[in-house]
Motif scaffolding. Structure first.
Motif, PDB file in Angstrom:
ATOM      1  N   GLU A 108       0.806  -1.216   0.000  1.00 22.40           N
ATOM      2  CA  GLU A 108       0.000   0.000   0.000  1.00 22.40           C
ATOM      3  C   GLU A 108       0.842   1.270   0.000  1.00 22.40           C
ATOM      4  O   GLU A 108       0.462   2.273  -0.586  1.00 22.40           O
ATOM      5  N   SER A 109       1.976   1.223   0.634  1.00 24.37           N
ATOM      6  CA  SER A 109       2.754   2.451   0.839  1.00 24.37           C
ATOM      7  C   SER A 109       3.862   2.653  -0.195  1.00 24.37           C
ATOM      8  O   SER A 109       4.731   3.497  -0.001  1.00 24.37           O
ATOM      9  N   ILE A 110       3.831   1.915  -1.295  1.00 23.25           N
ATOM     10  CA  ILE A 110       4.930   2.003  -2.256  1.00 23.25           C
ATOM     11  C   ILE A 110       4.806   3.269  -3.116  1.00 23.25           C
ATOM     12  O   ILE A 110       3.724   3.627  -3.565  1.00 23.25           O
ATOM     13  N   ASP A 111       5.914   3.918  -3.297  1.00 25.99           N
ATOM     14  CA  ASP A 111       5.998   5.084  -4.172  1.00 25.99           C
ATOM     15  C   ASP A 111       5.837   4.608  -5.617  1.00 25.99           C
ATOM     16  O   ASP A 111       6.518   3.683  -6.060  1.00 25.99           O
ATOM     17  N   GLN A 112       4.962   5.247  -6.357  1.00 21.31           N
ATOM     18  CA  GLN A 112       4.690   4.850  -7.739  1.00 21.31           C
ATOM     19  C   GLN A 112       5.923   4.991  -8.637  1.00 21.31           C
ATOM     20  O   GLN A 112       6.077   4.252  -9.603  1.00 21.31           O
ATOM     21  N   LYS A 113       6.819   5.908  -8.305  1.00 20.83           N
ATOM     22  CA  LYS A 113       8.053   6.054  -9.085  1.00 20.83           C
ATOM     23  C   LYS A 113       8.936   4.816  -8.931  1.00 20.83           C
ATOM     24  O   LYS A 113       9.554   4.362  -9.882  1.00 20.83           O
ATOM     25  N   ILE A 114       8.993   4.291  -7.720  1.00 19.87           N
ATOM     26  CA  ILE A 114       9.772   3.073  -7.477  1.00 19.87           C
ATOM     27  C   ILE A 114       9.163   1.912  -8.238  1.00 19.87           C
ATOM     28  O   ILE A 114       9.864   1.156  -8.922  1.00 19.87           O
ATOM     29  N   LEU A 115       7.854   1.789  -8.157  1.00 24.51           N
ATOM     30  CA  LEU A 115       7.162   0.723  -8.883  1.00 24.51           C
ATOM     31  C   LEU A 115       7.391   0.858 -10.383  1.00 24.51           C
ATOM     32  O   LEU A 115       7.642  -0.131 -11.084  1.00 24.51           O
ATOM     33  N   GLY A 116       7.355   2.082 -10.873  1.00 25.55           N
ATOM     34  CA  GLY A 116       7.612   2.335 -12.290  1.00 25.55           C
ATOM     35  C   GLY A 116       9.021   1.937 -12.699  1.00 25.55           C
ATOM     36  O   GLY A 116       9.224   1.321 -13.751  1.00 25.55           O
ATOM     37  N   SER A 117      10.003   2.246 -11.859  1.00 26.42           N
ATOM     38  CA  SER A 117      11.393   1.895 -12.208  1.00 26.42           C
ATOM     39  C   SER A 117      11.591   0.376 -12.197  1.00 26.42           C
ATOM     40  O   SER A 117      12.349  -0.162 -13.009  1.00 26.42           O
ATOM     41  N   ILE A 118      10.880  -0.316 -11.310  1.00 29.30           N
ATOM     42  CA  ILE A 118      10.964  -1.779 -11.276  1.00 29.30           C
ATOM     43  C   ILE A 118      10.347  -2.362 -12.552  1.00 29.30           C
ATOM     44  O   ILE A 118      10.897  -3.295 -13.148  1.00 29.30           O
ATOM     45  N   ALA A 119       9.230  -1.794 -12.990  1.00 25.94           N
ATOM     46  CA  ALA A 119       8.581  -2.257 -14.214  1.00 25.94           C
ATOM     47  C   ALA A 119       9.447  -1.976 -15.444  1.00 25.94           C
ATOM     48  O   ALA A 119       9.530  -2.806 -16.358  1.00 25.94           O
ATOM     49  N   ILE A 120      10.096  -0.826 -15.468  1.00 23.77           N
ATOM     50  CA  ILE A 120      10.982  -0.502 -16.595  1.00 23.77           C
ATOM     51  C   ILE A 120      12.152  -1.478 -16.647  1.00 23.77           C
ATOM     52  O   ILE A 120      12.508  -1.988 -17.709  1.00 23.77           O
ATOM     53  N   LYS A 121      12.742  -1.771 -15.509  1.00 27.13           N
ATOM     54  CA  LYS A 121      13.835  -2.754 -15.460  1.00 27.13           C
ATOM     55  C   LYS A 121      13.337  -4.128 -15.902  1.00 27.13           C
ATOM     56  O   LYS A 121      14.043  -4.849 -16.635  1.00 27.13           O
ATOM     57  N   LEU A 122      12.132  -4.496 -15.498  1.00 24.34           N
ATOM     58  CA  LEU A 122      11.546  -5.762 -15.934  1.00 24.34           C
ATOM     59  C   LEU A 122      11.419  -5.796 -17.448  1.00 24.34           C
ATOM     60  O   LEU A 122      11.761  -6.793 -18.093  1.00 24.34           O
ATOM     61  N   SER A 123      10.976  -4.689 -18.022  1.00 24.15           N
ATOM     62  CA  SER A 123      10.857  -4.595 -19.476  1.00 24.15           C
ATOM     63  C   SER A 123      12.213  -4.774 -20.153  1.00 24.15           C
ATOM     64  O   SER A 123      12.345  -5.497 -21.149  1.00 24.15           O
ATOM     65  N   GLU A 124      13.240  -4.142 -19.603  1.00 24.33           N
ATOM     66  CA  GLU A 124      14.601  -4.271 -20.160  1.00 24.33           C
ATOM     67  C   GLU A 124      15.088  -5.707 -20.094  1.00 24.33           C
ATOM     68  O   GLU A 124      15.711  -6.213 -21.039  1.00 24.33           O
ATOM     69  N   LEU A 125      14.800  -6.378 -18.981  1.00 28.00           N
ATOM     70  CA  LEU A 125      15.226  -7.777 -18.837  1.00 28.00           C
ATOM     71  C   LEU A 125      14.481  -8.682 -19.816  1.00 28.00           C
ATOM     72  O   LEU A 125      15.082  -9.593 -20.398  1.00 28.00           O
ATOM     73  N   TYR A 126      13.190  -8.430 -19.987  1.00 31.53           N
ATOM     74  CA  TYR A 126      12.440  -9.199 -20.990  1.00 31.53           C
ATOM     75  C   TYR A 126      13.055  -9.017 -22.371  1.00 31.53           C
ATOM     76  O   TYR A 126      13.199  -9.967 -23.138  1.00 31.53           O
ATOM     77  N   GLU A 127      13.406  -7.779 -22.678  1.00 32.39           N
ATOM     78  CA  GLU A 127      14.019  -7.497 -23.983  1.00 32.39           C
ATOM     79  C   GLU A 127      15.333  -8.262 -24.139  1.00 32.39           C
ATOM     80  O   GLU A 127      15.604  -8.850 -25.184  1.00 32.39           O
ATOM     81  N   GLN A 128      16.154  -8.275 -23.106  1.00 27.73           N
ATOM     82  CA  GLN A 128      17.418  -9.000 -23.157  1.00 27.73           C
ATOM     83  C   GLN A 128      17.199 -10.505 -23.281  1.00 27.73           C
ATOM     84  O   GLN A 128      18.044 -11.216 -23.818  1.00 27.73           O
ATOM     85  N   ALA A 129      16.061 -10.983 -22.789  1.00 28.86           N
ATOM     86  CA  ALA A 129      15.717 -12.404 -22.898  1.00 28.86           C
ATOM     87  C   ALA A 129      14.985 -12.700 -24.210  1.00 28.86           C
ATOM     88  O   ALA A 129      14.476 -13.793 -24.396  1.00 28.86           O
ATOM     89  N   ASP A 130      14.946 -11.715 -25.105  1.00 23.24           N
ATOM     90  CA  ASP A 130      14.262 -11.841 -26.402  1.00 23.24           C
ATOM     91  C   ASP A 130      12.775 -12.141 -26.252  1.00 23.24           C
ATOM     92  O   ASP A 130      12.200 -12.915 -27.018  1.00 23.24           O
ATOM     93  N   LYS A 131      12.169 -11.525 -25.268  1.00 19.07           N
ATOM     94  CA  LYS A 131      10.723 -11.656 -25.059  1.00 19.07           C
ATOM     95  C   LYS A 131      10.097 -10.279 -25.247  1.00 19.07           C
ATOM     96  O   LYS A 131       9.743  -9.594 -24.282  1.00 19.07           O
ATOM     97  N   VAL A 132       9.969  -9.889 -26.500  1.00 17.39           N
ATOM     98  CA  VAL A 132       9.541  -8.535 -26.840  1.00 17.39           C
ATOM     99  C   VAL A 132       8.108  -8.261 -26.396  1.00 17.39           C
ATOM    100  O   VAL A 132       7.822  -7.182 -25.865  1.00 17.39           O
ATOM    101  N   ASP A 133       7.206  -9.214 -26.597  1.00 12.38           N
ATOM    102  CA  ASP A 133       5.810  -8.995 -26.201  1.00 12.38           C
ATOM    103  C   ASP A 133       5.698  -8.746 -24.700  1.00 12.38           C
ATOM    104  O   ASP A 133       4.961  -7.857 -24.259  1.00 12.38           O
ATOM    105  N   GLU A 134       6.436  -9.532 -23.913  1.00 14.77           N
ATOM    106  CA  GLU A 134       6.411  -9.345 -22.461  1.00 14.77           C
ATOM    107  C   GLU A 134       7.042  -8.010 -22.069  1.00 14.77           C
ATOM    108  O   GLU A 134       6.598  -7.358 -21.125  1.00 14.77           O
ATOM    109  N   ALA A 135       8.073  -7.591 -22.818  1.00 14.92           N
ATOM    110  CA  ALA A 135       8.706  -6.293 -22.557  1.00 14.92           C
ATOM    111  C   ALA A 135       7.704  -5.169 -22.769  1.00 14.92           C
ATOM    112  O   ALA A 135       7.619  -4.233 -21.957  1.00 14.92           O
ATOM    113  N   ILE A 136       6.924  -5.283 -23.814  1.00  8.98           N
ATOM    114  CA  ILE A 136       5.901  -4.269 -24.100  1.00  8.98           C
ATOM    115  C   ILE A 136       4.827  -4.281 -23.017  1.00  8.98           C
ATOM    116  O   ILE A 136       4.393  -3.217 -22.552  1.00  8.98           O
ATOM    117  N   ASP A 137       4.422  -5.457 -22.581  1.00  8.02           N
ATOM    118  CA  ASP A 137       3.429  -5.556 -21.508  1.00  8.02           C
ATOM    119  C   ASP A 137       3.932  -4.900 -20.226  1.00  8.02           C
ATOM    120  O   ASP A 137       3.170  -4.219 -19.528  1.00  8.02           O
TER     121      ASP A 137
END
Length: 147
Positions: A108-137
């Motif tokens: 409940e108390s998480i800063d949305q900027k932190i959550l956003g940076s975690i999601a962006i990093k997740l997207s980058e990792l998906y891209e590095q794993a050649d999972k483009v659709d998941e990166a976009i999601d």
């Protein structure tokens, strides 16, 4: 940091860990900070398996003390994701980053900027794993956060 300095640091950390365990026990949560620093030193030395072993110990102690869905455990998952990414094992990196994102999303108390940076990093990792659709999601999740 010179090679000798890194090795000296590891030697001091091992001594510190040994003393801490002797006084407080093997399963005391205070060992986590030493394990984490050791993992960072191992990452610097490109000793990824050793770093992952130490971070796995941190995960186990964190989960035992705070539970699987705690912010502390989620932060360990981010550390593990980073270690696996440095080892170029992107599938494992994605799994840990995804788990961290899911836990942080439920807090409940998480800063949305932190959550956003975690999601962006997740997207980058998906891209590095050649999972483009998941990166976009993953990036779509970020767009919902900033709306």
């Amino acid at each position: 940091m010179e090679g000798g300095d890194v090795n000296d640091a590891l030697e001091l950390l091992n001594k510190s860990l040994k003393m801490n365990k002797a006084i407080l026990g093997d399963d005391d949560f205070s060992n986590c900070s030493i394990y984490t620093i050791m993992a960072h030193v191992y990452l610097k030395k490109k000793m990824y398996d050793e770093a992952i072993k130490k971070l796995t110990l941190v995960w186990e102690l964190s989960e035992a003390k705070f539970g699987l869905k705690s912010e502390t455990t989620a932060s360990v998952f981010i550390e593990l994701a980073d270690a696996y990414a440095k080892k170029k094992e992107y599938a494992d990196a994605v799994e840990f980053q995804k788990r961290a994102f899911e836990i942080y999303q439920e807090l409940e108390s998480i800063d949305q900027k932190i959550l956003g940076s975690i999601a962006i990093k997740l997207s980058e990792l998906y891209e590095q794993a050649d999972k483009v659709d998941e990166a976009i999601d993953a990036l779509r999740k970020v767009s919902f956060l900033i709306e």
